[in-house]
Write an enzyme that holds these catalytic residues in place. Sequence first.
Site, mmCIF file in Angstrom:
data_model
loop_
_atom_site.group_PDB
_atom_site.id
_atom_site.type_symbol
_atom_site.label_atom_id
_atom_site.label_comp_id
_atom_site.label_asym_id
_atom_site.label_seq_id
_atom_site.Cartn_x
_atom_site.Cartn_y
_atom_site.Cartn_z
ATOM 1 N N HIS A 277 0.833 -1.197 0.000
ATOM 2 C CA HIS A 277 0.000 0.000 0.000
ATOM 3 C C HIS A 277 0.874 1.256 0.000
ATOM 4 O O HIS A 277 2.082 1.182 0.225
ATOM 5 C CB HIS A 277 -0.933 0.030 1.217
ATOM 6 C CG HIS A 277 -2.101 -0.897 1.098
ATOM 7 N ND1 HIS A 277 -2.032 -2.212 1.473
ATOM 8 C CD2 HIS A 277 -3.370 -0.703 0.629
ATOM 9 C CE1 HIS A 277 -3.201 -2.796 1.252
ATOM 10 N NE2 HIS A 277 -4.031 -1.900 0.741
ATOM 11 N N LYS B 31 -0.500 4.806 4.585
ATOM 12 C CA LYS B 31 -1.346 3.849 5.313
ATOM 13 C C LYS B 31 -0.747 3.586 6.686
ATOM 14 O O LYS B 31 0.443 3.335 6.810
ATOM 15 C CB LYS B 31 -1.493 2.548 4.527
ATOM 16 C CG LYS B 31 -2.484 1.582 5.160
ATOM 17 C CD LYS B 31 -2.832 0.441 4.217
ATOM 18 C CE LYS B 31 -3.801 -0.543 4.863
ATOM 19 N NZ LYS B 31 -5.079 0.068 5.228
#
Length: 269
Positions: free
Chosen positions: A158, A162
């Site tokens: 990600h 995040k």
Amino acid sequence: MSDLPGIVVTGASGRMGQMLMKTVLASGKARLVGAVERPGSDWVGRDAGAAMGGAAVGVTVTDDPLAAFAQAQAVIDFTAPEATVQFAELAAQARAVHVIGTTGLEPAHLERLAWAAHHAVIVRAGNMSLGVNLLTRLTQKVAEALDEDWDIEVVEAHHRMKVDAPSGTALMLGEAAARGRGVDLAQARVSGRDGITGPRAPGSIGFSAIRGGDIVGEHDVIFAAAGERITLRHVATDRAIFARGALKAALWGQDRRPGQYDMMDVLGL
């Protein structure tokens, strides 16, 4: 138009919040009737459309969630665990469907969601996309078919912003693998490896997380045996897939009995 379900989006100023609002506004299937931000946000008091850099949409961003929820049929919430459990209690008071894409929820948070689900519909999923939910079902089926000679690893990637790991989607995939194996993920889970770890424990389910750049979301489930390997993969390139899935869940939840549901229920998988 007034017969269409009214939707409130929480965390309106965030990337997902903006994507959710744009998706609702463009859908023709629902109305955006509220946008919620935290107290002190410079979005509060502004028109949601103008705050996103577009035309006014007649929805003023508020820091009063209950007032917003009271005029809605559904709340879509991709925020943070503490905010989400508070929103769940308020959505239950308003009898609004609560669609939750928030990740990083702990057992104490889940207990509070269970209380709220006695009074309203909650649809919660680590990932709202059709592709990921199909991947989840495939993961369980493959894990059922293969014995412990096949090691299972979940690898996710990600963007650098995040804040939780493993991702909610990775945990969802791990749970599916554990169900297929007939084991408890809490007992089988191994998160990350560093230093001298010794040989891999038989039957364990490993997790690895990558963070960097603007990666929207990539998930691999690897089944590895001596001499062969199977990899199931999903790559997300646009956050709109999550917003479309969340809106689908909000519409599906109308007129359902109170309780907790997930995207498997929504998609009929």
